[in-house]
Structures are given as C-alpha cells and as structure tokens.
Design an enzyme around this catalytic site. Sequence first.
Site, PDB file in Angstrom:
ATOM      1  N   GLY A 130      93.601  97.894  48.481  1.00 46.69           N
ATOM      2  CA  GLY A 130      94.243  96.816  47.751  1.00 46.69           C
ATOM      3  C   GLY A 130      94.413  95.581  48.618  1.00 46.69           C
ATOM      4  CG  ASP A 131      97.440  94.061  49.428  1.00 49.90           C
ATOM      5  OD1 ASP A 131      98.030  93.557  48.458  1.00 49.90           O
ATOM      6  OD2 ASP A 131      97.854  95.070  50.035  1.00 49.90           O
TER       7      ASP A 131
ATOM      8  N   GLY B  22      91.900  90.446  47.713  1.00 53.56           N
ATOM      9  CA  GLY B  22      91.647  89.112  47.186  1.00 53.56           C
ATOM     10  C   GLY B  22      91.038  89.154  45.797  1.00 53.56           C
ATOM     11  CE  LYS B  23      92.827  94.345  43.259  1.00 55.86           C
ATOM     12  NZ  LYS B  23      93.260  94.505  44.673  1.00 55.86           N
TER      13      LYS B  23
ATOM     14  N   GLY C 229      99.671  92.813  42.890  1.00 59.02           N
ATOM     15  CA  GLY C 229      99.935  91.388  43.014  1.00 59.02           C
ATOM     16  C   GLY C 229      98.697  90.623  43.407  1.00 59.02           C
ATOM     17  CG  HIS C 230      95.880  89.717  41.516  1.00 62.39           C
ATOM     18  ND1 HIS C 230      95.315  90.642  42.348  1.00 62.39           N
ATOM     19  CD2 HIS C 230      95.787  90.220  40.265  1.00 62.39           C
ATOM     20  CE1 HIS C 230      94.887  91.670  41.626  1.00 62.39           C
ATOM     21  NE2 HIS C 230      95.171  91.435  40.364  1.00 62.39           N
TER      22      HIS C 230
ATOM     23  CD  GLN D 207      98.106  99.281  42.119  1.00 64.24           C
ATOM     24  OE1 GLN D 207      97.431  99.673  41.191  1.00 64.24           O
ATOM     25  NE2 GLN D 207      99.264  98.697  41.920  1.00 64.24           N
TER      26      GLN D 207
ATOM     27  N   GLY E 220      84.088  84.813  50.508  1.00 65.44           N
ATOM     28  CA  GLY E 220      85.223  83.912  50.580  1.00 65.44           C
ATOM     29  C   GLY E 220      85.365  83.359  51.980  1.00 65.44           C
TER      30      GLY E 220
END
Length: 427
Positions: free
Chosen positions: A12-13, A15-16, A40-41, A223, A412
């Site tokens: 998770g985390d 950068g979705k 969270g995004h 996630q 990115g």
Amino acid sequence: MPALVLLGAQWGDEGKGKATDLLGGSVDYVVRYQGGNNAGHTVVVGDQKYALHLLPSGILSPGCTPVIGNGVVVDPSVLLSELSGLNERGVDTSKLLLSGNAHIITPYNVTVDKVTERFLGKRKIGTTGRGIGPTYADKINRVGIRVQDLYDESILTQKVEAALDVKNQILTKLYNRRAIAVDQVVEELLTYADKLAPYVTDTVLVLNQALEDDKVVLFEGGQGTLLDIDHGTYPFVTSSNPTAGGACTGAGVGPTKISRVIGILKAYTTRVGAGPFPTELFDEDGEALRRIGGERGVTTGRDRRCGWFDAVIARYATRVNGLTDFFLTKLDVLTGWEQIPVCVAYEIDGRRVEELPYSQSDFHHAKPVYEMLPGWSEDISKAKTFADLPKNAQDYVKALEEMSGAPISAIGVGPGRDETIEINSFL
C-alpha cells in the site's frame, strides 16, 4: 471498451491516488471495490493537495462518476465529512454512487477494534482502529449492517440487536467495558439515512450497464497486494481483498470484463503497521527515504517503515494479480544516491530463494540479497519522456521492469499531476 483494475503491488501507499487521478479524465467511472477509511490517497492538482480516505480518486475528475462498491465498508460520518470538505473547496460531489449492499461501520465496530487491539498488547496487528476488521467479521458472520438497512428501521433494529447480543457480552465480561445500547446505535445510524439517500443505488447494475454501453470503468484498490487477507503477509494484513480478484466480488463485475490490470510500484518499498519487511532500513538511508519521500500515512498519520525495492514482492504481485502493466512512482526520491540496492532474492536458512515463500516463518526470517545499481544526481522532476531521464535512471527502471515481470508503462517523477512520464497508454 476496457475495464481496468488499478491496485497496489506492495504494502500500500504506492501512489495509487495519483495514478487513478491521471486516468480519471479518460474514464467514465472510478470504483472503490474494497477496504474502508483505513485506506488513503493523496492527490496533488496544481497547488492543491487532496487527502482522500474513503472516496474514489475519480471524484476530482469532473467528467467521471465515482462509485463506492458493495465490497467497501463505509463509516457514514467519515464519508459525509469527506464530501463536505470537498464541497467547501469547490469540488462537485453530486455524481457519487454508493452501493446499497456496502456494509456500514457502526460505532460498536470501532469500539471493538480499539479494545481488541489494546488487549492483544505486543501481539497486536497494527490496525488503524477504525472498525474495519470487526465490520468485515460481522459481514462474514451474517450480522452486518448494510447501507440499505438504514431505510427500514425495523430491520435495522433487529440487526443491531443481533450484533450486540454477543458483542456486549464480550465488552462487559472480557474487556470490562459498558454495554452499548441498541436504541442509541439505531438512533445514530438513522441520522445518516436522508443525507446518504441521494447517492445510494444498485451499483452492480449501473456498472454492468456502463460496460455494455462501451463506457470505460476503472476499479481502484485500496491498500496493496501484500495486505490482502488471502495473499498477503497474514495475519499482518487488512480484512479484504485488494488484489485483482477482489474487484470482481467487490463491484459485481465478472472477470471476463477485465481487460487490463495495472500494478502501482514505488521505486523503493514502504510499509505501515506491524509485520515482516525484509528490506526495511534502520539507518540513515531509511531516514532519508522517509524524509525525502514524505513517508507519513495520509490516513494513519504514522511514519512509514522504509526500505529498498523488493523485486521478489513485485514478481509475486505480477503473478497473483495477473498484472499487465506497472506504474512506477516516486523515482525522483532516489535522486542523489551513488548506488541503489535492489533486493533480487532472499536468503533463508542459508538457501537462496527467488520467489516469495508461502511459509509465514520463512518470510519472517528472510534476509534480502541485494544487487547494486548505479544511482544518479540529476534532477528528474522536469522529465517529460523516458529519454529525458539520466542514463542511470533509465537503467534502474529497465532493471526493475525485467525483475518484476511486467512492462513499466508510466513513471512518476514528482507529486504533481503533470509530473509523470507516460511510456505506453493504459487505454
């Protein structure tokens, strides 16, 4: 037209949110299919930063319809607060659709989550304390409260009574807490009914009709793969299926409708919460990754554990999800290292292992085997094409692609919406 799944390929985390937001202008629907406000995004649009917890990232794209599917667990107060916050900032949220079959996080689910985690002590899982796990447990135990139950007070009361019959016994006799009153819970839940009513619908029907009408639908996982309840580092996982298969059950769309599965990979690795993490760093490099990468959970507020890129995990994610593409994020964070270690295998009890061990014990004892790749010092944040990257950055991307087993179609190079190199179109 395609149905795409976009999911995290690590813990998770990754950068979705940015990836979903970039595609948002090209798709008709963006669907959250699992998890809750434990995900969270962070999406950066111009000079504006948006922290989303429960809402699909597509809510920031004017032409896109955001959908919260049946596989999501919904805290009504959090959802309404997010909607209000976006409305105050001029974001139109009126197109949101909410599945009537999504389960509701009740106040007692939050209470049970928090007291259970405290009770576990050193054996705690590292949950966010937001009631996610207990809500999914209620769903499986068939005592859950669904969004549609808010519109029949008699059914709602019966279901709350059934859930609290056992929970109050546990709270009072095991945890020495006060019993929770049924009427109080029902009264609070009913206050959300009218406010949520404009969004509630049969999202399964809507999405399948959209695909039949050649609309583009993007399924957004929360996630990451290694937090999947079935395929992650159990028991240090979430309570749902962030992997690609979860999109089918969590949105009610058959697997034959899925045409592309995109995995989001961070150029290094992070994790929040407890559990094994072979490449975790406890030195200055780990602190530098955390500082430069801004590695603090958008939902949890906790510092993320940081480590080097793990190709074993990436290969596993490719296999479990059937990934067709990768979106590599935060490549810019690695600028400045002379050499960058990449984990290509594990050493377990003197054995070299190149695939993720299925044994929890083996994974817990896995030590990373590193290959050193040359770094770069040039600023890459203004790069618009792959050729704009320094040669060593190009070589790093190519190496990760070869090790991970799927093409890297976007990179990115900064947090902004426009700080992305697109190599191959996802559509």
